[in-house]
Design an enzyme around this catalytic site. Structure first.
Site, PDB file in Angstrom:
ATOM      1  N   HIS A  87      -7.217  -6.279   0.369  1.00  0.00           N
ATOM      2  CA  HIS A  87      -6.085  -5.354   0.375  1.00  0.00           C
ATOM      3  C   HIS A  87      -4.849  -5.911   1.077  1.00  0.00           C
ATOM      4  O   HIS A  87      -3.788  -5.289   1.035  1.00  0.00           O
ATOM      5  CB  HIS A  87      -6.501  -4.041   1.048  1.00  0.00           C
ATOM      6  CG  HIS A  87      -5.524  -2.924   0.881  1.00  0.00           C
ATOM      7  ND1 HIS A  87      -5.151  -2.426  -0.358  1.00  0.00           N
ATOM      8  CD2 HIS A  87      -4.818  -2.198   1.806  1.00  0.00           C
ATOM      9  CE1 HIS A  87      -4.278  -1.445  -0.192  1.00  0.00           C
ATOM     10  NE2 HIS A  87      -4.061  -1.299   1.104  1.00  0.00           N
ATOM     11  N   ASP A 123      -9.597  -6.105  -3.997  1.00  0.00           N
ATOM     12  CA  ASP A 123      -9.154  -4.966  -3.200  1.00  0.00           C
ATOM     13  C   ASP A 123     -10.128  -3.800  -3.351  1.00  0.00           C
ATOM     14  O   ASP A 123     -10.280  -3.263  -4.447  1.00  0.00           O
ATOM     15  CB  ASP A 123      -7.751  -4.534  -3.646  1.00  0.00           C
ATOM     16  CG  ASP A 123      -7.135  -3.488  -2.723  1.00  0.00           C
ATOM     17  OD1 ASP A 123      -7.872  -2.850  -1.953  1.00  0.00           O
ATOM     18  OD2 ASP A 123      -5.907  -3.321  -2.778  1.00  0.00           O
ATOM     19  N   SER A 147       0.839  -1.197   0.000  1.00  0.00           N
ATOM     20  CA  SER A 147       0.000   0.000   0.000  1.00  0.00           C
ATOM     21  C   SER A 147       0.879   1.254   0.000  1.00  0.00           C
ATOM     22  O   SER A 147       1.672   1.451  -0.920  1.00  0.00           O
ATOM     23  CB  SER A 147      -0.957  -0.059   1.190  1.00  0.00           C
ATOM     24  OG  SER A 147      -2.021   0.847   1.047  1.00  0.00           O
TER      25      SER A 147
END
Length: 315
Positions: free
Chosen positions: A269, A241, A107
């Site tokens: 995610h 996601d 991320s």
């Protein structure tokens, strides 16, 4: 694989990181792996993967830092931009004597990994990008909302010691009734409840506003991915996601010839938490079948000049 918790003072700020050491001494020619967490997270997000790697007697040394403003690292008033995170990571690694690393970023950590490779290509042998930021504009509306005035007040009302205590009580009651949270739900909850701490909450908003506005992600590496053409890259994404769409990874893979792409169809995610065994398989295969780059300044200069020549630039 053994775990050592380390605390150092870097540029006047306390930095927490974990060092995972293989049972047998690692090959000195191998890259050290650096696992970089996402926004509102900490190095603990990698624990399911690390437990899996330990069970396999993974032969690489691993460094797992808490970024500035996150986890148990200091949360000063300061720069929470990608460049500052990458520079801090560089300084920590050099202080520890590591000159060649494979950076695994999740991320926001993926954005940090991309920035690290861009700023310090001579240190970065490989990249692993996991549901990475910095590869497209789209991002969940919840993160885009951090650009609105009053975000800190709203977060303080929603995530604080009282609401966290209520959440824990509800979770305990659910477990007593036989329920349980899936691995990714636990990760998301841990990230959310980290914001009950005032300093982490301020750091979260400052970090988010540095890379995201109301239209989506502002920080982008897509125009510079060609600079990583000589750097082996693995891209991993959760097919479901809801925070950063998997198409970002697919587009990036096409822009990085030779890169690997792994889609975890049923993950969201946090694919490294959803299926650590499959993630470990992908990581081990990638490391075994690729040779880390050893780029020089002249190598990067050649890539830049070649790209400029496409637009008519002549020295």
């Amino acid at each position: 694989m053994s775990l050592v918790t380390r605390d150092v003072i870097l540029h006047g700020h306390a930095v927490r990181f974990w060092e995972y050491l293989p049972e047998t001494p690692p090959d000195p020619e191998d890259d050290v792996l650096v696992l970089v967490h996402g926004i509102a997270g900490s190095g603990k997000t990698w624990r399911p993967l690390l437990d899996e790697l330990a069970a396999r007697q993974f032969p690489y040394r691993i460094i797992v830092p808490d970024l500035l403003g996150h986890g148990e690292t200091a949360k000063p008033r300061g720069d929470y931009g990608l460049g500052a995170f990458a520079s801090g990571l560089r300084d920590l690694l050099l202080a520890e004597g590591h000159e060649h690393v494979t950076v695994v970023g999740h991320s926001l950590g993926g954005g940090v990994a991309l920035q690290f490779a861009y700023q310090f290509p001579e240190l970065c042998g490989r990249l692993v990008l996991v549901d990475s930021g910095g590869l497209g504009q789209e991002v969940t509306v919840i993160l885009r909302a951090t650009a609105l005035p009053g975000t800190r007040i709203v977060l303080a009302a929603a995530a604080n010691p009282l609401t966290m205590a209520i959440g824990r009580a509800l979770s305990k009651a659910g477990r007593a009734l036989g329920g349980h949270l899936a691995a990714e739900a636990r990760e998301l909850a841990a990230h959310w409840w980290s914001l009950a701490d005032r300093e982490r909450r301020i750091a979260f908003v400052t970090t988010a506003r540095g890379v995201i506005d109301l239209r989506g992600q502002r920080a982008s590496a897509t125009d510079r991915l060609y600079l990583s053409s000589e750097m082996p890259t693995l891209i991993v994404w959760g097919g479901k996601d809801p925070i950063i769409p998997a198409k970002h990874g697919m587009v990036a893979q096409k822009a990085m010839p030779g890169s690997w792409f792994e889609l975890f169809e049923n993950a969201k995610h946090f694919p490294h938490a959803a299926d650590p065994a499959r993630f470990a398989d992908a990581l081990e295969s990638f490391l075994a079948k690729t040779t880390p780059a050893r780029l020089s300044r002249d190598d990067i200069r050649s890539l830049i000049v070649t790209k400029l020549a496409e637009f008519g630039y002549r020295q």
